[in-house]
Write an enzyme that holds these catalytic residues in place. Structure first.
Site, short mmCIF file in Angstrom:
data_model
loop_
_atom_site.label_atom_id
_atom_site.label_comp_id
_atom_site.label_asym_id
_atom_site.label_seq_id
_atom_site.Cartn_x
_atom_site.Cartn_y
_atom_site.Cartn_z
N TYR A 94 -4.58 4.48 9.16
CA TYR A 94 -4.31 4.96 10.52
C TYR A 94 -5.62 5.31 11.25
O TYR A 94 -5.79 5.04 12.44
CB TYR A 94 -3.37 6.16 10.45
CG TYR A 94 -2.82 6.68 11.76
CD1 TYR A 94 -3.00 6.00 12.97
CD2 TYR A 94 -2.10 7.87 11.78
CE1 TYR A 94 -2.48 6.49 14.16
CE2 TYR A 94 -1.57 8.37 12.97
CZ TYR A 94 -1.77 7.68 14.15
OH TYR A 94 -1.26 8.16 15.32
N SER A 95 -6.55 5.91 10.53
CA SER A 95 -7.82 6.31 11.13
C SER A 95 -8.52 5.13 11.81
O SER A 95 -9.08 5.26 12.91
CB SER A 95 -8.74 6.92 10.07
OG SER A 95 -10.01 7.21 10.60
N THR A 154 -9.44 2.86 6.25
CA THR A 154 -8.94 1.56 6.74
C THR A 154 -7.45 1.61 7.07
O THR A 154 -6.84 0.57 7.31
CB THR A 154 -9.20 0.45 5.69
OG1 THR A 154 -8.74 0.90 4.41
CG2 THR A 154 -10.67 0.10 5.61
N SER A 211 -7.18 2.42 13.11
CA SER A 211 -6.50 2.02 14.35
C SER A 211 -6.73 3.03 15.47
O SER A 211 -6.57 2.71 16.64
CB SER A 211 -5.00 1.81 14.10
OG SER A 211 -4.39 3.03 13.76
N ASP A 253 0.81 -1.21 0.00
CA ASP A 253 0.00 0.00 0.00
C ASP A 253 0.85 1.27 0.00
O ASP A 253 0.46 2.27 -0.59
CB ASP A 253 -0.95 0.00 1.20
CG ASP A 253 -2.19 -0.87 0.94
OD1 ASP A 253 -2.28 -1.46 -0.15
OD2 ASP A 253 -3.05 -0.97 1.84
N GLY A 254 2.02 1.23 0.65
CA GLY A 254 2.88 2.40 0.65
C GLY A 254 3.34 2.77 -0.75
O GLY A 254 3.36 3.94 -1.14
N ASP A 267 -3.33 13.81 21.25
CA ASP A 267 -2.09 13.49 20.55
C ASP A 267 -2.12 13.96 19.10
O ASP A 267 -1.10 13.92 18.41
CB ASP A 267 -1.83 11.97 20.59
CG ASP A 267 -1.35 11.51 21.96
OD1 ASP A 267 -1.20 12.37 22.85
OD2 ASP A 267 -1.14 10.30 22.14
N ASN A 303 -4.66 8.82 1.10
CA ASN A 303 -5.13 8.27 2.37
C ASN A 303 -5.49 9.33 3.40
O ASN A 303 -6.63 9.46 3.79
CB ASN A 303 -4.07 7.35 2.99
CG ASN A 303 -4.35 5.88 2.74
OD1 ASN A 303 -5.31 5.54 2.07
ND2 ASN A 303 -3.52 5.03 3.29
N ASP A 304 -4.45 10.06 3.88
CA ASP A 304 -4.72 10.93 5.02
C ASP A 304 -3.67 11.99 5.24
O ASP A 304 -2.55 11.91 4.73
CB ASP A 304 -4.87 10.09 6.31
CG ASP A 304 -3.72 9.12 6.56
OD1 ASP A 304 -2.56 9.48 6.25
OD2 ASP A 304 -3.97 8.01 7.04
#
Length: 286
Positions: free
Chosen positions: A186-187, A184, A189, A69-70, A173, A143-144
């Protein structure tokens, strides 16, 4: 698809990457397809040259991604305004974006050349970081965008506005602003919801908020989100797709909205977003 050229982006860390590259390049060239390599792939094969990543997308008709994905996020950023189709081949690990398993690489390429595929258009985020009225950094991500504290343990304070209207002050944080595709990542998690990529929306997910009443917030796809760092912080960062980090200081504003450009991912008609979720998240079979 009468592709004249395929650009190949490869993640060098996978053990079978060199032999896969050699095989796929031979296969493509045997079919008179022009193969364009980035500098990483060229170096792996001991070939001279190779293009810088930014040039790759300007010269290719399709991007073939061998990685995870990266590497797909990198490809999406490179494809940028040209919006060229991207075919992702999963070389291992948890991949939500890569469509094809390595063992299906050649049948999948055959299908691409015979036009047996669909283009899945994904919303992207346009980000500008403003300091004293000047834009100090910008980027388009799939993604984000994550605004987070530095290495010290104390919280940061963020002022959030949507369409210029004050929404809340957030202590914690940090904050994740994600696209449906990024829901699906970082959000998820951090406790955010899963959003079907067909839903045109943005998600604001607090990271470890000090006040438990702060919850993930889903806003329309046309929202303009301004996140201002109000605390005096050393080491605070805005991170774009986990790949580009920008140091931010008190008073800086991270402005995020939907980009006019879309990522165009090659999908096959029988594949289904919910099948991917079930497989990747190990959901029960019912």
């Amino acid at each position: 698809m009468k592709s004249k050229s395929i650009g190949i982006l490869a993640k060098p860390k996978f053990p079978e990457i060199k032999s896969t590259l050699q095989d796929v390049i031979g296969w493509l060239r045997a079919r008179s397809i022009d193969v364009i390599l980035d500098t990483t792939a060229a170096a792996l094969l001991g070939e001279q040259g190779g293009y810088q990543n930014t040039q790759l997308a300007s010269k290719a008709d399709v991007l073939l991604v061998l990685g995870g994905d990266g590497t797909m996020l990198n490809a999406a950023r490179l494809a940028g305004e040209r919006g060229i189709p991207i075919l992702g081949v999963n070389m291992g690990g948890l991949g939500f974006l890569t469509e094809v398993r390595l063992e299906n690489l050649y049948p999948s390429l055959e299908r691409v050349f015979s036009n047996d595929f669909v283009l899945d258009e994904r919303l992207m985020l346009q980000t500008h970081i403003h300091r004293h009225g000047e834009t100090v950094a910008q980027g388009v991500v799939l993604n984000d965008v994550v605004i987070s504290k530095g290495t010290l343990a104390h919280m940061i304070e963020l002022k959030i506005a949507i369409h210029g209207r004050f929404v809340t002050n957030l202590r914690g944080d940090g904050l994740i602003v994600s696209s449906p595709t990024g829901s699906t990542a970082y959000s998820l998690s951090a406790g955010g919801p899963i959003i079907d990529p067909a839903v045109q929306s943005l998600i604001l997910t607090p990271i470890c908020p000090h006040t438990l009443t702060h919850r993930p917030l889903i806003v329309p796809g046309n929202a303009v989100i301004d996140v201002t760092l109000t605390s005096k912080d050393h080491g605070a960062m805005a991170t774009l797709d986990g790949q580009m980090g920008v140091a931010i200081t008190q008073g800086d504003t991270v402005a995020i909205q939907t980009s006019e450009h879309r990522s165009r991912l090659i999908r096959f008609p029988e594949s289904n977003y919910y099948d991917v979720l079930r497989e990747k998240l190990k959901w029960g079979d019912g």
